[in-house]
Design an enzyme around this catalytic site. Structure first.
Site, PDB file in Angstrom:
ATOM      1  N   CYS A  30       3.343  13.247  -3.145  1.00  0.00           N
ATOM      2  CA  CYS A  30       3.740  13.625  -4.512  1.00  0.00           C
ATOM      3  C   CYS A  30       3.068  14.929  -4.909  1.00  0.00           C
ATOM      4  O   CYS A  30       3.657  15.733  -5.616  1.00  0.00           O
ATOM      5  CB  CYS A  30       3.402  12.518  -5.497  1.00  0.00           C
ATOM      6  SG  CYS A  30       1.692  12.013  -5.442  1.00  0.00           S
TER       7      CYS A  30
ATOM      8  N   GLY B  15       6.206   6.334  -8.617  1.00  0.00           N
ATOM      9  CA  GLY B  15       7.429   6.441  -7.831  1.00  0.00           C
ATOM     10  C   GLY B  15       8.241   7.619  -8.329  1.00  0.00           C
ATOM     11  O   GLY B  15       7.682   8.572  -8.898  1.00  0.00           O
ATOM     12  N   SER B  16       9.544   7.555  -8.147  1.00  0.00           N
ATOM     13  CA  SER B  16      10.387   8.700  -8.495  1.00  0.00           C
ATOM     14  C   SER B  16      10.586   8.815 -10.006  1.00  0.00           C
ATOM     15  O   SER B  16      10.485   7.829 -10.741  1.00  0.00           O
ATOM     16  CB  SER B  16      11.737   8.572  -7.798  1.00  0.00           C
ATOM     17  OG  SER B  16      12.397   7.425  -8.291  1.00  0.00           O
ATOM     18  N   THR B  17      10.901  10.026 -10.439  1.00  0.00           N
ATOM     19  CA  THR B  17      11.138  10.266 -11.862  1.00  0.00           C
ATOM     20  C   THR B  17      12.328   9.439 -12.342  1.00  0.00           C
ATOM     21  O   THR B  17      12.292   8.877 -13.448  1.00  0.00           O
ATOM     22  CB  THR B  17      11.403  11.772 -12.079  1.00  0.00           C
ATOM     23  OG1 THR B  17      10.268  12.486 -11.572  1.00  0.00           O
ATOM     24  CG2 THR B  17      11.602  12.105 -13.543  1.00  0.00           C
ATOM     25  N   ALA B  18      13.375   9.333 -11.506  1.00  0.00           N
ATOM     26  CA  ALA B  18      14.579   8.588 -11.912  1.00  0.00           C
ATOM     27  C   ALA B  18      14.218   7.129 -12.210  1.00  0.00           C
ATOM     28  O   ALA B  18      14.634   6.569 -13.234  1.00  0.00           O
ATOM     29  CB  ALA B  18      15.625   8.677 -10.810  1.00  0.00           C
TER      30      ALA B  18
ATOM     31  N   GLU C 177       3.604   7.678 -13.149  1.00  0.00           N
ATOM     32  CA  GLU C 177       3.131   8.666 -12.163  1.00  0.00           C
ATOM     33  C   GLU C 177       4.337   8.983 -11.293  1.00  0.00           C
ATOM     34  O   GLU C 177       4.677   8.213 -10.398  1.00  0.00           O
ATOM     35  CB  GLU C 177       1.998   8.068 -11.301  1.00  0.00           C
ATOM     36  CG  GLU C 177       0.760   7.652 -12.060  1.00  0.00           C
ATOM     37  CD  GLU C 177      -0.077   8.838 -12.523  1.00  0.00           C
ATOM     38  OE1 GLU C 177       0.172   9.975 -12.085  1.00  0.00           O
ATOM     39  OE2 GLU C 177      -0.994   8.613 -13.338  1.00  0.00           O
TER      40      GLU C 177
ATOM     41  N   GLY D 184      11.226   6.011 -12.924  1.00  0.00           N
ATOM     42  CA  GLY D 184      10.308   6.032 -14.068  1.00  0.00           C
ATOM     43  C   GLY D 184      11.062   5.989 -15.387  1.00  0.00           C
ATOM     44  O   GLY D 184      10.672   5.284 -16.324  1.00  0.00           O
TER      45      GLY D 184
HETATM   46  P1  NAD Z   1      11.074   4.764  -6.128  1.00  0.00           P
HETATM   47  O1  NAD Z   1      11.166   5.195  -7.537  1.00  0.00           O
HETATM   48  O2  NAD Z   1      12.327   4.663  -5.337  1.00  0.00           O
HETATM   49  O3  NAD Z   1      10.395   3.326  -6.015  1.00  0.00           O
HETATM   50  C1  NAD Z   1       9.081   3.064  -6.488  1.00  0.00           C
HETATM   51  C2  NAD Z   1       8.938   1.598  -6.797  1.00  0.00           C
HETATM   52  O4  NAD Z   1       9.781   1.268  -7.900  1.00  0.00           O
HETATM   53  C3  NAD Z   1       9.359   0.668  -5.657  1.00  0.00           C
HETATM   54  O5  NAD Z   1       8.431  -0.390  -5.593  1.00  0.00           O
HETATM   55  C4  NAD Z   1      10.717   0.167  -6.102  1.00  0.00           C
HETATM   56  O6  NAD Z   1      11.071  -1.088  -5.581  1.00  0.00           O
HETATM   57  C5  NAD Z   1      10.524   0.092  -7.605  1.00  0.00           C
HETATM   58  N1  NAD Z   1      11.760   0.117  -8.394  1.00  0.00           N
HETATM   59  C6  NAD Z   1      12.964   0.660  -8.075  1.00  0.00           C
HETATM   60  N2  NAD Z   1      13.842   0.488  -9.102  1.00  0.00           N
HETATM   61  C7  NAD Z   1      13.173  -0.147 -10.087  1.00  0.00           C
HETATM   62  C8  NAD Z   1      13.520  -0.573 -11.406  1.00  0.00           C
HETATM   63  N3  NAD Z   1      14.727  -0.362 -11.907  1.00  0.00           N
HETATM   64  N4  NAD Z   1      12.574  -1.184 -12.158  1.00  0.00           N
HETATM   65  C9  NAD Z   1      11.318  -1.368 -11.662  1.00  0.00           C
HETATM   66  N5  NAD Z   1      10.933  -0.992 -10.427  1.00  0.00           N
HETATM   67  C10 NAD Z   1      11.848  -0.380  -9.645  1.00  0.00           C
HETATM   68  O7  NAD Z   1      10.026   5.755  -5.443  1.00  0.00           O
HETATM   69  P2  NAD Z   1       9.596   5.832  -3.911  1.00  0.00           P
HETATM   70  O8  NAD Z   1      10.711   6.407  -3.117  1.00  0.00           O
HETATM   71  O9  NAD Z   1       9.026   4.524  -3.482  1.00  0.00           O
HETATM   72  O10 NAD Z   1       8.384   6.869  -3.975  1.00  0.00           O
HETATM   73  C11 NAD Z   1       8.552   8.251  -3.831  1.00  0.00           C
HETATM   74  C12 NAD Z   1       8.385   8.926  -5.175  1.00  0.00           C
HETATM   75  O11 NAD Z   1       7.138   8.592  -5.726  1.00  0.00           O
HETATM   76  C13 NAD Z   1       8.395  10.445  -5.083  1.00  0.00           C
HETATM   77  O12 NAD Z   1       9.155  10.975  -6.141  1.00  0.00           O
HETATM   78  C14 NAD Z   1       6.916  10.806  -5.264  1.00  0.00           C
HETATM   79  O13 NAD Z   1       6.700  12.087  -5.767  1.00  0.00           O
HETATM   80  C15 NAD Z   1       6.484   9.754  -6.204  1.00  0.00           C
HETATM   81  N6  NAD Z   1       5.034   9.564  -6.168  1.00  0.00           N
HETATM   82  C16 NAD Z   1       4.297   9.941  -7.253  1.00  0.00           C
HETATM   83  C17 NAD Z   1       2.917   9.808  -7.235  1.00  0.00           C
HETATM   84  C18 NAD Z   1       2.072  10.197  -8.423  1.00  0.00           C
HETATM   85  O14 NAD Z   1       0.914   9.838  -8.447  1.00  0.00           O
HETATM   86  N7  NAD Z   1       2.593  10.911  -9.403  1.00  0.00           N
HETATM   87  C19 NAD Z   1       2.292   9.259  -6.107  1.00  0.00           C
HETATM   88  C20 NAD Z   1       3.064   8.882  -5.031  1.00  0.00           C
HETATM   89  C21 NAD Z   1       4.445   9.029  -5.075  1.00  0.00           C
END
Ligand code: NAD
Length: 502
Positions: A281, A225-228, A247, A230
């Protein structure tokens, strides 16, 4: 003007809090799912502990056979899965099929290679301990929590789930709140293949459910998901020393050298930047082009980008922005680029609608602007002219991110690829590394750390167990209080002969 909705909260009659999953093209409700609480998550993890013991006891072959069954179900019902993906993300079914097909390849690879990569291997004990037999094997961690995003809701989580399962772990999976239906479909298909125990379970909800999974005592968290987010997950996991794979986001560059096939480079740029509405991503966000071919390359990109259309149905190349909040980010990045002297050769300020974003090609954008430095995650691309490829490498590497990258070059492709500070690089084709199951995938810097896919991906979900077994009593007894002066002298001689000459 219609306003695009985020997943909606609600309460079912039973008192269980629920949320709706919406079609981002129409806001139609396509499913309603429970918001799982911390107690629900803990109960799932407790069930997973039991299931993990059983799954481990099956051994590599038993697990591989069941993973093959799962893969077969997914392959046979591919179109059904693609419909669910398409409904929840808005992407064309052809794109949904592409990610699902690659994910199937990964299940197959992980199942086939787990024994070879993780099974017991002999190691040399060395001369001093030549009376020992040394082995290492990679044992499952136990229960792995997988937290997924919405942009590739099949390919992305399965990149962790398939490898974690093949390594012998049970998995509790929390899909994005935008794509719970895809998560449920995958977990239900697995339950058909493996009805005996809840080896792969689903928990649904918002970020709080993911946060509860992070704190639940699982043996590892695999987050995409997003870096923030992560960073938040890593901070929370630190409290219990729970290891994490992160990731995260990217700002992937393409390098185009003077001897590159410009048609292929332009095609890859257009597809890499705009497909899936730029919500990839490892999508193309920045391009650095050798000055000798810059004008020709830009003309080719502009020509192709002019034929790409956002929308739904026949003739549309990509769909709506899945996550409404991203529209503002894309709008802000384009506005900042234009305000600082950038020019839009295709699209521009008006490209961002209330659901769709038309392709936008930006040039003359300063390197310190938002569109060059931050992840845009929309169908936009910046193209910059460079004097030579050293400048291209320096600019490409001047980023906090380091996920994927692409090089178009004939003579220096491999050299340039090796110099890019990213987890993976494709030469003369877009994103090819993601589909090669034997290659590891992961980031550098703000793009995260740890690796999924390939042998590295299997080992990510296992712990190395080292065993030294004494085969016969050592001629030189070193680890005893009965050690003699004579033994010590012999060791001195031996070590001088072995290491003292260099
Ligand atoms: P996001 O970070 O908003 O959410 C990802 C997941 O994390 C969701 O299931 C969400 O419910 C969960 N989440 C949110 N807050 C949380 C917390 N405090 N604790 C635990 N889980 C929490 O990301 P998104 O908008 O769903 O995805 C888009 C991002 O993902 C982009 O930055 C993209 O580049 C990245 N991405 C990376 C890869 C990779 O392989 N590196 C692949 C796909 C997407």
């Amino acid at each position: 003007m219609t306003t695009v909705q985020a997943p909606r909260s609600g309460a079912a009659k039973s008192g269980v809090e629920t949320f709706d999953s919406l079609d981002p093209a129409t806001d139609e409700v396509v499913g309603t799912y429970p918001v799982h609480t911390a107690e629900d998550v803990e109960a799932a993890v407790a069930r997973a502990r039991e299931a993990a013991r059983w799954w481990d006891s099956l051994g590599f072959e038993g697990r591989a056979e069941r993973l093959r069954r799962w893969k077969g179900i997914v392959a046979r019902r591919l179109s059904e899965l693609c419909d669910v993906v398409s409904k929840e993300t808005g992407k064309p079914t052809g794109d949904a099929q592409l990610e699902a097909v690659l994910a199937i390849e990964h299940i197959a690879w992980a199942a086939k290679h787990a024994r070879k990569v993780l099974g017991r291997q002999r190691r040399s004990p060395g001369l001093l301990l030549s009376n020992q037999a040394a082995t290492v094997e990679y044992q499952p961690l136990g229960v792995v929590g997988v937290i997924g995003p919405w942009n590739y809701p099949v390919f992305t989580p399965l990149g962790s789930i398939s490898y974690a399962l093949a390594a012998g772990n049970a998995v509790v999976f929390k899909p994005s709140e935008y794509t719970p239906g895809v998560g449920k479909w995958l977990v239900d298909a697995f339950a058909e293949a493996v009805p005996e125990q809840p080896v792969l379970q689903l928990v649904t909800g918002y970020g709080a459910t993911g946060a509860a999974l992070t704190k639940s005592g699982v043996d590892k968290i695999a987050f995409t998901g997003s870096t923030a987010t992560g960073k938040k997950i890593m901070a929370a996991a630190a409290e219990t020393l729970t290891p994490v794979v992160i990731e995260a986001g990217g700002k992937d560059p393409v390098l185009v050298d003077a001897d590159a096939d410009l048609d292929a480079a332009a095609e890859a740029t257009v597809w890499g930047a705009f497909s899936n509405s730029g919500q990839t991503c490892v999508g193309v966000e920045r391009v650095y082009v050798h000055e000798r071919v810059y004008d020709e390359f830009v003309a080719k990109v502009v020509e192709r980008a002019g034929t790409v259309r956002a929308g739904t149905g026949e003739g549309a190349h990509y769909g709506p922005m899945t996550m409404p909040a991203q529209l503002d980010v894309v709008r802000r990045h384009i506005a900042d680029a234009l305000a600082r002297g950038g020019r839009a050769l295709v699209g521009g300020a008006d490209a961002v609608g209330d659901r769709y974003v038309e392709p936008t090609v930006l040039v003359d954008v300063p390197e310190d602007s938002l569109a060059v430095r931050e992840e845009t995650f929309g169908p936009t691309v910046t193209i910059a002219k460079v004097r030579d490829m050293d400048e291209a490498v320096a600019k490409a590497n001047d980023s906090c991110y380091g996920l994927g990258s692409t090089v178009f070059a004939k003579r220096r492709g491999m050299e340039l690829a090796r110099r890019l500070r990213t987890g993976q690089t494709a030469i003369n084709a877009p994103l090819s590394f993601a589909g090669i199951a034997s290659l590891p995938f992961g980031g550098v810097g703000d793009s995260g750390f740890g690796r999924i896919h390939g042998p590295e991906g299997l080992r990510e979900f296992a712990r190395a167990k080292a065993i030294a077994r004494q085969r016969f009593t050592a001629p030189l007894a070193l680890t005893t209080f009965a050690r003699t002066k004579k033994t010590e002298e012999m060791v001195t001689k031996l070590i001088r002969r072995l290491h003292g000459r260099s």
